[in-house]
Design a protein around this motif. Structure first.
Motif, PDB file in Angstrom:
ATOM      1  N   ASP A  86       0.810  -1.219   0.000  1.00 26.79           N
ATOM      2  CA  ASP A  86       0.000   0.000   0.000  1.00 26.79           C
ATOM      3  C   ASP A  86       0.842   1.267   0.000  1.00 26.79           C
ATOM      4  OD1 ASP A  86      -2.886  -1.130   0.606  1.00 26.79           O
ATOM      5  OD2 ASP A  86      -1.494  -2.200   1.916  1.00 26.79           O
ATOM      6  N   ALA A  87       2.074   1.163   0.493  1.00 29.36           N
ATOM      7  CA  ALA A  87       2.930   2.350   0.567  1.00 29.36           C
ATOM      8  C   ALA A  87       4.379   1.945   0.352  1.00 29.36           C
ATOM      9  CB  ALA A  87       2.781   3.045   1.920  1.00 29.36           C
ATOM     10  N   LEU A  88       5.098   2.803  -0.330  1.00 28.35           N
ATOM     11  CA  LEU A  88       6.536   2.621  -0.542  1.00 28.35           C
ATOM     12  C   LEU A  88       7.241   3.903  -0.142  1.00 28.35           C
ATOM     13  CD1 LEU A  88       9.154   1.344  -1.779  1.00 28.35           C
ATOM     14  CD2 LEU A  88       8.419   2.346  -3.965  1.00 28.35           C
ATOM     15  N   VAL A  89       8.289   3.769   0.662  1.00 22.69           N
ATOM     16  CA  VAL A  89       9.118   4.922   1.019  1.00 22.69           C
ATOM     17  C   VAL A  89      10.531   4.649   0.536  1.00 22.69           C
ATOM     18  CG1 VAL A  89       9.965   6.416   2.848  1.00 22.69           C
ATOM     19  CG2 VAL A  89       7.693   5.375   3.047  1.00 22.69           C
ATOM     20  N   GLY A 136      -2.419   3.540  -3.948  1.00 26.48           N
ATOM     21  CA  GLY A 136      -1.327   3.462  -2.990  1.00 26.48           C
ATOM     22  C   GLY A 136      -0.609   4.796  -2.913  1.00 26.48           C
ATOM     23  N   ALA A 137       0.507   4.808  -2.215  1.00 25.42           N
ATOM     24  CA  ALA A 137       1.274   6.045  -2.048  1.00 25.42           C
ATOM     25  C   ALA A 137       2.759   5.739  -2.036  1.00 25.42           C
ATOM     26  CB  ALA A 137       0.874   6.756  -0.752  1.00 25.42           C
ATOM     27  N   VAL A 138       3.513   6.598  -2.693  1.00 23.56           N
ATOM     28  CA  VAL A 138       4.974   6.529  -2.691  1.00 23.56           C
ATOM     29  C   VAL A 138       5.499   7.843  -2.141  1.00 23.56           C
ATOM     30  CG1 VAL A 138       7.066   6.288  -4.092  1.00 23.56           C
ATOM     31  CG2 VAL A 138       4.978   5.040  -4.732  1.00 23.56           C
ATOM     32  N   ARG A 180      -0.417   7.948  -5.533  1.00 24.11           N
ATOM     33  CA  ARG A 180       0.150   9.283  -5.294  1.00 24.11           C
ATOM     34  C   ARG A 180       1.645   9.170  -5.037  1.00 24.11           C
ATOM     35  NH1 ARG A 180      -0.864  11.191  -0.933  1.00 24.11           N
ATOM     36  NH2 ARG A 180      -1.712   9.380   0.149  1.00 24.11           N
ATOM     37  N   VAL A 181       2.400  10.123  -5.555  1.00 28.21           N
ATOM     38  CA  VAL A 181       3.858  10.106  -5.382  1.00 28.21           C
ATOM     39  C   VAL A 181       4.316  11.496  -4.948  1.00 28.21           C
ATOM     40  CG1 VAL A 181       6.078   9.492  -6.414  1.00 28.21           C
ATOM     41  CG2 VAL A 181       3.958   8.429  -7.271  1.00 28.21           C
TER      42      VAL A 181
END
Length: 272
Positions: A86-89, A136-138, A180-181
């Motif tokens: 769901d999220a990548l950092v 998701g979000a990055v 979203r990024v």
């Protein structure tokens, strides 16, 4: 959100063994996520996994993000364990602090390989999973050095400036798929590395140049990243946020010229 493994959101954090990356991982854990921590320092990563002591919610993956094969293997490992992302950092980063004439091409490639190529590869791999899932979000972790040029940072600063633009490129295309990024640009942060390499004189210079007059904390960086990955930031896409105490906003902001402002007069009165 329930506590069942299948329904918990999953966050992937690169460079997650220590410092800002670890603080980000801890933020996600505190907010109900399952977390995959990627790092190329196997020993520190394993020690971090033992310290967190949540094997049901934490996956540690030894991974050099500049290596396409290792990133692909990490993506498969995360999906096999958690079934979703769901999220990548993209936090993994390295630095070589040398003057331009002393920076070798090997130095240049090592920095861009991790800081820029790594973010590209991880977003390609994990972003594709989010696109398939419908959202998701990055969040990329750049640096104030990507916004302001400085000495000894020809490779580091360039890699972070490129990372900021890479963020916007991904935001435009992945936004169409609900992913979203965004990117943060931390100023000086109280990390173990900063304590080792920032002399008293350097710290004093930063205190003078930053309107809030201090370094940021890893928790403050994590809070910003967490917000950008959360539903509260659902309409924020393609943005760079300087988490720097006003360092970038001050521009040339000479300390001598700032003296005499209300905060300075208040401080003088308090010590009178």
């Amino acid at each position: 959100m329930t506590d069942t493994t299948s329904s918990r959101r999953v966050a992937v954090v690169t460079g997650g063994a220590r410092g800002i990356g670890l603080a980000i991982g801890q933020w996600f854990l505190a907010h109900g996520h399952q977390v995959a921590l990627l790092d190329n320092d196997r020993a520190t990563l394993e020690a971090t996994g033992r310290t967190l002591a949540q094997p049901d919610r934490v996956l540690t993956v030894n991974c050099d993000v500049s290596d396409p094969a290792q990133v692909d293997a990490a993506a498969h490992a995360v999906v096999a364990r958690f079934g979703r992302v769901d999220a990548l950092v993209n936090n993994a980063g390295v630095a070589v602090f040398k003057r331009v004439a002393e920076t070798s091409f090997a130095d240049w490639r090592a920095v861009l390989g991790t800081n820029l190529d790594g973010a590209f590869l991880c977003t390609q791999a994990f972003g594709a999973l989010m696109v398939q899932a419908g959202g998701g979000a990055v969040v990329n972790v750049a640096s104030i050095s990507g916004l302001r040029a400085s000495t000894l940072r020809v490779a580091y600063g360039t890699s972070k400036a490129a990372l900021i633009h890479l963020t916007k490129q991904y935001a435009v295309e992945l936004g169409n798929a609900g992913v979203r990024v965004n990117v943060i640009a931390p100023g000086p942060v109280e990390t173990e590395m900063a304590k080792l390499v920032h002399s008293v004189a350097i710290r004093s210079d930063y205190y003078d140049a930053i309107p809030l007059g201090r370094y940021g904390s890893v928790e403050e960086m994590a809070n910003t990243v967490g917000f950008l990955c959360s539903d509260a930031a659902s309409f924020i896409n393609g943005q760079v946020i300087a988490v720097d105490g006003g360092f970038d906003a001050a521009g040339v902001g000479l300390p001598t010229l700032r003296r005499g402002l209300p905060s300075e007069r208040a401080a003088e009165a308090a010590h009178a």
